[in-house]
Design a protein around this motif. Structure first.
Motif, PDB file in Angstrom:
ATOM      1  N   TRP A 115      67.815   7.797   0.399  1.00  0.00           N
ATOM      2  CA  TRP A 115      67.694   7.781  -0.883  1.00  0.00           C
ATOM      3  C   TRP A 115      67.846   7.719  -1.762  1.00  0.00           C
TER       4      TRP A 115
ATOM      5  N   LEU B 212      57.088   3.850   0.586  1.00  0.00           N
ATOM      6  CA  LEU B 212      57.763   2.828  -0.320  1.00  0.00           C
ATOM      7  C   LEU B 212      57.500   2.030   0.447  1.00  0.00           C
TER       8      LEU B 212
ATOM      9  N   ASP C 100      57.843  -1.764  -0.524  1.00  0.00           N
ATOM     10  CA  ASP C 100      58.791  -2.195  -1.156  1.00  0.00           C
ATOM     11  C   ASP C 100      60.033  -1.901  -1.245  1.00  0.00           C
ATOM     12  N   ARG C 101      60.995  -0.587  -1.145  1.00  0.00           N
ATOM     13  CA  ARG C 101      61.668  -0.517  -1.072  1.00  0.00           C
ATOM     14  C   ARG C 101      62.695  -0.750   0.807  1.00  0.00           C
TER      15      ARG C 101
ATOM     16  N   ARG D 238      64.158   3.744   4.802  1.00  0.00           N
ATOM     17  CA  ARG D 238      62.848   4.157   4.724  1.00  0.00           C
ATOM     18  C   ARG D 238      63.386   4.948   7.056  1.00  0.00           C
TER      19      ARG D 238
ATOM     20  N   LEU E  21      66.708   4.295  -1.560  1.00  0.00           N
ATOM     21  CA  LEU E  21      65.303   3.972  -2.004  1.00  0.00           C
ATOM     22  C   LEU E  21      64.904   4.032  -3.755  1.00  0.00           C
ATOM     23  N   GLN E  22      66.111   4.092  -4.128  1.00  0.00           N
ATOM     24  CA  GLN E  22      66.265   4.076  -5.565  1.00  0.00           C
ATOM     25  C   GLN E  22      65.443   2.631  -6.616  1.00  0.00           C
ATOM     26  N   ALA E  23      65.701   1.774  -5.728  1.00  0.00           N
ATOM     27  CA  ALA E  23      65.600   0.649  -5.492  1.00  0.00           C
ATOM     28  C   ALA E  23      64.579  -0.660  -4.640  1.00  0.00           C
ATOM     29  N   PRO E  24      63.631  -0.849  -5.466  1.00  0.00           N
ATOM     30  CA  PRO E  24      63.343  -1.715  -5.009  1.00  0.00           C
ATOM     31  C   PRO E  24      64.137  -2.977  -3.926  1.00  0.00           C
ATOM     32  N   ALA E  25      63.639  -3.667  -2.731  1.00  0.00           N
ATOM     33  CA  ALA E  25      64.574  -3.576  -1.795  1.00  0.00           C
ATOM     34  C   ALA E  25      63.895  -5.444  -2.170  1.00  0.00           C
TER      35      ALA E  25
ATOM     36  N   GLY F 274      60.473  11.185  -5.164  1.00  0.00           N
ATOM     37  CA  GLY F 274      60.399   9.685  -4.499  1.00  0.00           C
ATOM     38  C   GLY F 274      58.373  10.534  -4.521  1.00  0.00           C
TER      39      GLY F 274
END
Length: 322
Positions: A312, A249, A251-252, A257, A315-319, A186
Motif C-alpha cells: 500500500w 490499480l 497505473d501503480r 501490486r 500503491l498510493q501514487a501512480p507508477a 484502495g
C-alpha cells in the motif's frame, strides 16, 4: 519535536533491529513463548510505525496524539526500547516490564489519535472506522506484552498465554483492521459489486476480534468459535478484494501490486491454519502451537501485514511513465 526523517525511517530502522533480534534469539525460536515474542516485536518495530503514517488527516490539531507523523516517530522510539529485553532474555521481569511501559504509553496516544479521528470525521465510513478501531486496540495489545514481560497474570492469563494474547491483539486485532482500512481506500472507484462485499468483510472483521477475545477470555467455547468463524468468513473476502485492488490499480507500480497479491496468498494460508486450530476440538488431533506460530503467526505478520503495508506504500501514487 520528532524529526520527519525519524517518522518515515522508523519502519526501516525497526526492521533492521527486528532482524538483529532474530539473529540473537535464533537458538531460542523453538520455544513457543520466545517465537511469539519475536512475532509481536515485528508488529511493534515495523508494522505499527508504518501503519500510523497512513492515519494522517489534514483537519486534525497538531497535538501529539493527533499528529500521525509525530506518533510514528514516537512509536519507532518506543519500539526500540521495547526490543531491549529481547536482546537480554536474562533481564528480570521488573526491568523488562519497565522497558515495555513506554510502548504502552505511546499506544495510549495512538488510541487517542484514533478516537480524535473519529470525532473530527463524524462518519461511519467502514475504511476509516476500521483504522480508528485498530488504533483503539493498541493499548490492550501493549498491556498483554507488558504482562508477559513482567511475568504477571491478568484474568488468569500469563506466560505463554499472555504472549499469544499480545500477538493476537497486535496482529489479528490492530494489523487486520489496518489492512481493512487501507483496502477500503484502495477500492475507491472499483466495480459496484465490490462495495457491498467490502462492507460485509469490514463489518465481519470489526466484529470478529472482540467476539473471539470475549470467547477466549470467558472460556465460552461457542463464542470463541463464533469469533473464529467470523474470521474464516471475513479474511478470505479481504484476500479476494485485495487481489481485485491489485488488478484494478494498473497505473501503480507493478512491484507493489505483486506484493499485495502475495499478501493475499499469505492471508489465505494463515486463515486456513487458524480455522483448523479453532475447530481442533471437533475434527480430531490438535494443531501444535509451535506449528501455528510458524505457519500462522509468522506468515500472518510478515506475509499478510508486512508485505501488505509495503504494497500500500507503493500503491498510493501512480507508477512513473517513460
Amino acid at each position: 519535536m520528532v524529526p520527519a526523517s525519524l517518522s518515515t525511517g522508523a519502519p526501516v530502522i525497526g526492521l533492521l533491529v527486528w532482524l538483529a533480534v532474530v539473529g540473537v534469539r535464533l537458538g531460542d525460536l523453538g520455544d513457543e513463548a520466545a517465537l511469539a515474542e519475536v512475532i509481536v516485536l515485528f508488529v511493534v518495530l515495523v508494522a505499527v510505525p508504518r501503519a500510523l503514517l497512513f492515519t494522517a488527516a489534514d483537519d486534525m490539531s497538531p497535538r501529539t496524539y493527533a499528529n500521525a507523523a509525530r506518533l510514528a516517530g514516537l512509536a519507532g522510539l518506543a519500539g526500540l526500547v521495547a526490543a531491549v529485553p529481547a536482546f537480554a532474555p536474562g533481564l528480570g521481569p521488573a526491568a523488562a516490564a519497565g522497558l515495555t511501559g513506554l510502548w504502552l504509553l505511546v499506544c495510549g496516544f495512538a488510541a487517542l489519535h484514533g478516537l480524535l479521528r473519529f470525532h473530527v470525521r463524524r462518519s461511519l465510513a467502514p475504511a476509516e472506522l476500521a483504522l480508528d478501531l485498530g488504533l483503539v486496540l493498541l493499548p490492550a495489545a501493549a498491556v498483554w506484552l507488558l504482562v508477559y514481560r513482567g511475568d504477571l497474570v491478568l484474568g488468569g492469563f500469563g506466560g505463554l498465554a499472555a504472549a499469544l494474547t499480545a500477538g493476537h491483539f497486535h496482529a489479528a486485532g490492530f494489523g487486520t483492521l489496518v489492512m481493512v482500512g487501507l483496502l477500503g481506500r484502495g477500492l475507491g472507484g472499483a466495480a459496484d459489486w465490490t462495495r457491498p462485499v467490502y462492507r460485509l468483510a469490514a463489518f465481519v472483521l470489526m466484529l470478529a476480534f472482540p467476539t473471539l477475545a470475549v470467547g477466549i477470555g470467558t472460556g465460552v467455547r461457542s463464542i470463541e468459535l463464533a469469533g473464529a468463524g467470523l474470521y474464516v468468513l471475513g479474511l478470505p473476502l479481504l484476500a479476494g478484494l485485495q487481489l481485485v485492488a491489485a488488478a484494478r490499480l494498473g497505473d501503480r507500480p507493478a512491484w507493489a501490486r505483486v506484493l499485495l497479491a502475495l499478501s493475499s496468498g499469505s492471508l489465505l494460508l494463515s486463515t486456513t491454519l487458524a480455522g483448523m486450530f479453532a475447530a481442533q476440538g471437533f475434527y480430531g488431533a490438535a494443531v501444535p502451537i509451535l506449528t501455528m506460530l510458524r505457519a500462522h503467526g509468522l506468515v500472518n505478520a510478515l506475509g499478510f501485514l508486512g508485505l501488505g503495508l509495503l504494497a500500500w506504500t507503493g500503491l498510493q501514487a501512480p507508477a512513473p511513465r517513460d
